[in-house]
Design a protein around this motif. Structure first.
Motif, PDB file in Angstrom:
ATOM      1  N   SER A 137      -9.437   2.644   5.011  1.00 53.19           N
ATOM      2  CA  SER A 137      -9.416   1.905   5.972  1.00 53.19           C
ATOM      3  C   SER A 137      -8.141   1.233   6.336  1.00 53.19           C
ATOM      4  O   SER A 137      -7.125   1.518   5.490  1.00 53.19           O
ATOM      5  N   LYS A 138      -7.496   0.949   7.328  1.00 48.54           N
ATOM      6  CA  LYS A 138      -6.422   0.382   7.926  1.00 48.54           C
ATOM      7  C   LYS A 138      -6.606  -0.977   8.880  1.00 48.54           C
ATOM      8  O   LYS A 138      -7.466  -0.656   9.679  1.00 48.54           O
ATOM      9  N   LYS A 139      -5.700  -1.781   8.859  1.00 46.29           N
ATOM     10  CA  LYS A 139      -5.660  -2.620   9.967  1.00 46.29           C
ATOM     11  C   LYS A 139      -4.250  -2.840  10.246  1.00 46.29           C
ATOM     12  O   LYS A 139      -3.342  -3.081   9.387  1.00 46.29           O
ATOM     13  N   SER A 140      -3.839  -2.591  11.749  1.00 48.00           N
ATOM     14  CA  SER A 140      -2.709  -2.687  12.120  1.00 48.00           C
ATOM     15  C   SER A 140      -1.801  -3.964  11.870  1.00 48.00           C
ATOM     16  O   SER A 140      -2.329  -5.008  11.740  1.00 48.00           O
ATOM     17  N   ASP A 141      -0.491  -3.437  11.110  1.00 47.00           N
ATOM     18  CA  ASP A 141       0.295  -4.765  10.418  1.00 47.00           C
ATOM     19  C   ASP A 141      -0.344  -5.565   9.736  1.00 47.00           C
ATOM     20  O   ASP A 141       0.372  -6.589   9.037  1.00 47.00           O
ATOM     21  N   GLU A 142      -1.296  -5.103   8.993  1.00 45.59           N
ATOM     22  CA  GLU A 142      -1.868  -5.935   7.746  1.00 45.59           C
ATOM     23  C   GLU A 142      -2.034  -4.945   6.441  1.00 45.59           C
ATOM     24  O   GLU A 142      -1.554  -5.227   5.545  1.00 45.59           O
ATOM     25  N   ARG A 143      -2.610  -4.043   6.584  1.00 47.72           N
ATOM     26  CA  ARG A 143      -3.124  -3.127   5.384  1.00 47.72           C
ATOM     27  C   ARG A 143      -3.382  -1.852   5.549  1.00 47.72           C
ATOM     28  O   ARG A 143      -3.910  -1.239   6.607  1.00 47.72           O
ATOM     29  N   ILE A 144      -3.319  -0.986   4.463  1.00 57.03           N
ATOM     30  CA  ILE A 144      -3.996   0.352   4.562  1.00 57.03           C
ATOM     31  C   ILE A 144      -4.427   0.874   3.204  1.00 57.03           C
ATOM     32  O   ILE A 144      -3.953   0.456   2.183  1.00 57.03           O
ATOM     33  N   LYS A 145      -5.737   1.480   3.197  1.00 55.18           N
ATOM     34  CA  LYS A 145      -6.257   1.806   1.942  1.00 55.18           C
ATOM     35  C   LYS A 145      -6.460   3.197   1.702  1.00 55.18           C
ATOM     36  O   LYS A 145      -7.105   3.731   2.535  1.00 55.18           O
ATOM     37  N   MET A 146      -6.555   3.832   0.714  1.00 55.01           N
ATOM     38  CA  MET A 146      -6.566   5.180   0.512  1.00 55.01           C
ATOM     39  C   MET A 146      -7.135   5.331  -0.783  1.00 55.01           C
ATOM     40  O   MET A 146      -6.970   4.732  -1.741  1.00 55.01           O
ATOM     41  N   ARG A 147      -7.979   6.737  -0.837  1.00 55.03           N
ATOM     42  CA  ARG A 147      -8.466   7.167  -2.339  1.00 55.03           C
ATOM     43  C   ARG A 147      -7.945   8.582  -2.292  1.00 55.03           C
ATOM     44  O   ARG A 147      -8.039   9.374  -1.519  1.00 55.03           O
ATOM     45  N   TRP A 148      -7.399   8.775  -3.644  1.00 52.54           N
ATOM     46  CA  TRP A 148      -7.265  10.094  -4.129  1.00 52.54           C
ATOM     47  C   TRP A 148      -8.419  10.971  -4.016  1.00 52.54           C
ATOM     48  O   TRP A 148      -9.430  10.542  -4.340  1.00 52.54           O
ATOM     49  N   PHE A 168      -5.944   2.893  -3.790  1.00 50.12           N
ATOM     50  CA  PHE A 168      -4.808   2.091  -3.650  1.00 50.12           C
ATOM     51  C   PHE A 168      -4.716   1.612  -2.286  1.00 50.12           C
ATOM     52  O   PHE A 168      -5.013   2.087  -1.435  1.00 50.12           O
ATOM     53  N   GLU A 169      -4.098   0.388  -2.412  1.00 50.20           N
ATOM     54  CA  GLU A 169      -4.053  -0.342  -1.162  1.00 50.20           C
ATOM     55  C   GLU A 169      -2.673  -0.893  -0.970  1.00 50.20           C
ATOM     56  O   GLU A 169      -2.279  -1.641  -1.813  1.00 50.20           O
ATOM     57  N   LEU A 170      -1.967  -0.988   0.147  1.00 48.68           N
ATOM     58  CA  LEU A 170      -0.765  -1.582   0.633  1.00 48.68           C
ATOM     59  C   LEU A 170      -1.068  -2.794   1.571  1.00 48.68           C
ATOM     60  O   LEU A 170      -1.548  -2.226   2.711  1.00 48.68           O
TER      61      LEU A 170
END
Length: 131
Positions: free
Chosen positions: A60-71, A83-85
């Motif tokens: 998932s991602k939300k502009s200017d807020e966060r990005i979430k990924m899974r290996w 992992f989420e930024l």
């Protein structure tokens, strides 16, 4: 299968959320600080470090807020690790922080992971000119 340990970190960053987000969400931005090279095709991101290659799926991602990924390795094993930024802005001071959420196998790996993130965020700050 052992349960991984979730850990979180916070880094103050002197950059606007929109600029910071470009470095978190785009292959060209990520290749400036996170990996030597990054490619994406659809929701699959390929991260390349000195000869090794890892792939992650964008959850998932939300502009200017966060990005979430899974290996993909976790995805294939049916693990829900990610992992989420996340970009956090203080409502009063408007100070920007980057919140990292990640997982590790054990306490030793948590410490290694934290050191790795500290080094990478140091590179990111350098790229942003806010070091």
């Amino acid at each position: 299968m052992s349960n991984k340990i979730k850990y979180e970190m916070e880094f103050p960053i002197q950059a606007s959320p929109s600029l910071l987000y470009q470095y978190l969400s785009t292959p060209s931005g990520l290749s400036e600080w996170y990996a030597d090279n990054v490619n994406s095709r659809g929701e699959i991101f390929t991260f390349i470090w000195e000869g090794s290659e890892e792939q992650a799926k964008l959850l998932s991602k939300k502009s200017d807020e966060r990005i979430k990924m899974r290996w993909l390795e976790d995805e294939e094993e049916g693990n829900s690790y990610f992992f989420e930024l996340r970009i956090q802005v203080d409502e009063i001071t408007k100070d920007v922080s980057l919140m990292i959420t990640d997982f590790a196998e054990d306490e030793e790996e948590v410490n290694e992971g934290k050191m790795l993130w500290e080094n990478m965020i140091s590179d990111l700050k350098h790229v942003l000119g806010s070091a």
